[in-house]
Design an enzyme around this catalytic site. Structure first.
Site, mmCIF file in Angstrom:
data_model
loop_
_atom_site.group_PDB
_atom_site.id
_atom_site.type_symbol
_atom_site.label_atom_id
_atom_site.label_comp_id
_atom_site.label_asym_id
_atom_site.label_seq_id
_atom_site.Cartn_x
_atom_site.Cartn_y
_atom_site.Cartn_z
ATOM 1 N N LYS A 45 0.809 -1.218 0.000
ATOM 2 C CA LYS A 45 0.000 0.000 0.000
ATOM 3 C C LYS A 45 0.843 1.268 0.000
ATOM 4 O O LYS A 45 0.473 2.272 0.606
ATOM 5 C CB LYS A 45 -0.977 0.003 1.177
ATOM 6 N N GLY A 47 2.171 2.523 -3.080
ATOM 7 C CA GLY A 47 2.281 3.000 -4.454
ATOM 8 C C GLY A 47 2.814 1.962 -5.412
ATOM 9 O O GLY A 47 3.309 2.298 -6.494
ATOM 10 N N TRP A 50 1.000 1.897 -8.828
ATOM 11 C CA TRP A 50 1.333 3.117 -9.569
ATOM 12 C C TRP A 50 2.705 2.992 -10.226
ATOM 13 O O TRP A 50 2.880 3.302 -11.400
ATOM 14 C CB TRP A 50 1.306 4.293 -8.609
ATOM 15 N N HIS A 100 7.567 -7.257 -2.132
ATOM 16 C CA HIS A 100 7.302 -6.614 -0.843
ATOM 17 C C HIS A 100 8.291 -7.110 0.211
ATOM 18 O O HIS A 100 8.175 -6.760 1.392
ATOM 19 C CB HIS A 100 5.891 -6.941 -0.357
ATOM 20 N N SER A 130 -4.641 2.776 4.356
ATOM 21 C CA SER A 130 -4.891 2.064 3.107
ATOM 22 C C SER A 130 -4.845 0.555 3.320
ATOM 23 O O SER A 130 -5.680 -0.196 2.797
ATOM 24 C CB SER A 130 -3.852 2.483 2.061
#
Length: 303
Positions: A45, A47, A50, A100, A130
């Site tokens: 969470k 970005g 994006w 991650h 988020s």
């Protein structure tokens, strides 16, 4: 592979079993990086989606076809998720990868590699909010309970993927050990999308012409991405991600945390943050400095 109620614990960190197995996590720690790889690294969470979109579009010189026809998890698979080896077998050309995982788990695999690593960080108050709402819609994540409990777990580092503090300090503190490393923040991209796109394109050694830059900027705006089912996760079945409980791309704002945190929770967070980040020089933007309403292309981004 459903395994919606399964939690994997690897090296003291928990992961959702729907996408991770012991074998897939071990595979990631021994991943064979190629010098032409691009690795996007984030805490959840922060970005991720994006940056996946930005790298895709920059690499394609602004051509939106790939981002509109291939799901982002195919274009930039997570190396720790079980499906990654099969995706990479079918891929062609330079690879875009995502993770991650904390630095300590990937350090051995990255040693001596010339792969380009892009680390995206986001102010942790917005990350928490988020992540909390994502837990409410993702059936492969545990019920987060009340926000106060989730906040405590986040500060303790017991949420999936471990401690945010360890993650961001681990990667940025060891950036000197990575030959090609770019640090960029969610807030930087939100406040200056064009400048951020130029920064990424320089790092990737993929210069963009003016019209290409404009195309990238338009295609990775929040409004465009939220309607793109290759990005917004509406392709994921309802039983795995319950879209009736929320949108994967929820708001994409800076400072939305103020609508969830109480004053006491914010103060308590600040105390913990100051303690855990005392040995770090990183700074974060906690509230939006300007409105994007007047921008020709809204530089908003997915949560």
């Amino acid at each position: 592979m459903a395994r919606l109620d399964v939690t994997e614990t690897f090296k003291g960190i928990t992961f959702p079993g729907h996408l991770h197995t012991q074998e897939s996590l071990l595979y990631a720690t021994k991943f064979n990086f190629q010098d032409t790889d691009i690795l996007i690294v984030t805490f959840p969470k922060s970005g991720t989606t994006w940056m996946q979109e930005i790298v895709t579009l920059v690499s394609c010189k602004g051509d939106p076809v790939k981002s509109q026809t291939q799901p982002n998890w195919v274009r930039a698979p997570w190396i720790e998720q079980y499906y990654c080896p099969d995706v990479l077998k079918a891929s062609q050309g330079p690879r875009v990868l995502t993770t991650h995982l904390p630095y300590k788990l990937l350090a051995p695999a990255l040693q001596g590699s010339k792969a380009k690593v892009i680390y995206v960080a986001r102010n942790p108050k917005d990350v928490i909010v988020s992540y909390y709402f994502f837990h409410k819609m993702a059936n492969f994540l545990n019920d987060p309970g009340p926000f106060s409990e989730f906040l405590s777990s986040f500060l303790d580092g017991t949420v999936h993927y471990g401690s945010w503090f360890d993650h961001v300090k681990g990667w940025t503190g060891n950036s000197r050990n990575i030959e090609n490393f770019l640090y960029i923040t969610y807030e930087e991209m939100w406040e200056d999308l064009r400048g951020s796109l130029e920064k990424v394109s320089r790092f990737l050694q993929c210069p963009l012409l003016e019209q290409e830059l404009i195309s990238v900027q338009k295609t990775c705006s929040f409004n465009t991405m939220s309607e793109n089912n290759m990005v917004n996760y509406t392709l994921v079945p309802q039983e795995i991600m319950d879209h009736s409980k929320g949108r994967f791309m929820r708001k994409g704002e800076i400072g939305d945390w103020v609508n969830t945190f109480s004053k006491e929770q914010s103060h308590n967070f600040d105390v913990v943050f100051a303690s855990k980040m005392a040995d770090s020089l990183l700074t974060f933007v906690w509230e939006a400095k300007k409105s994007c309403v007047d921008s020709e292309i809204l530089p908003l981004c997915p949560t």
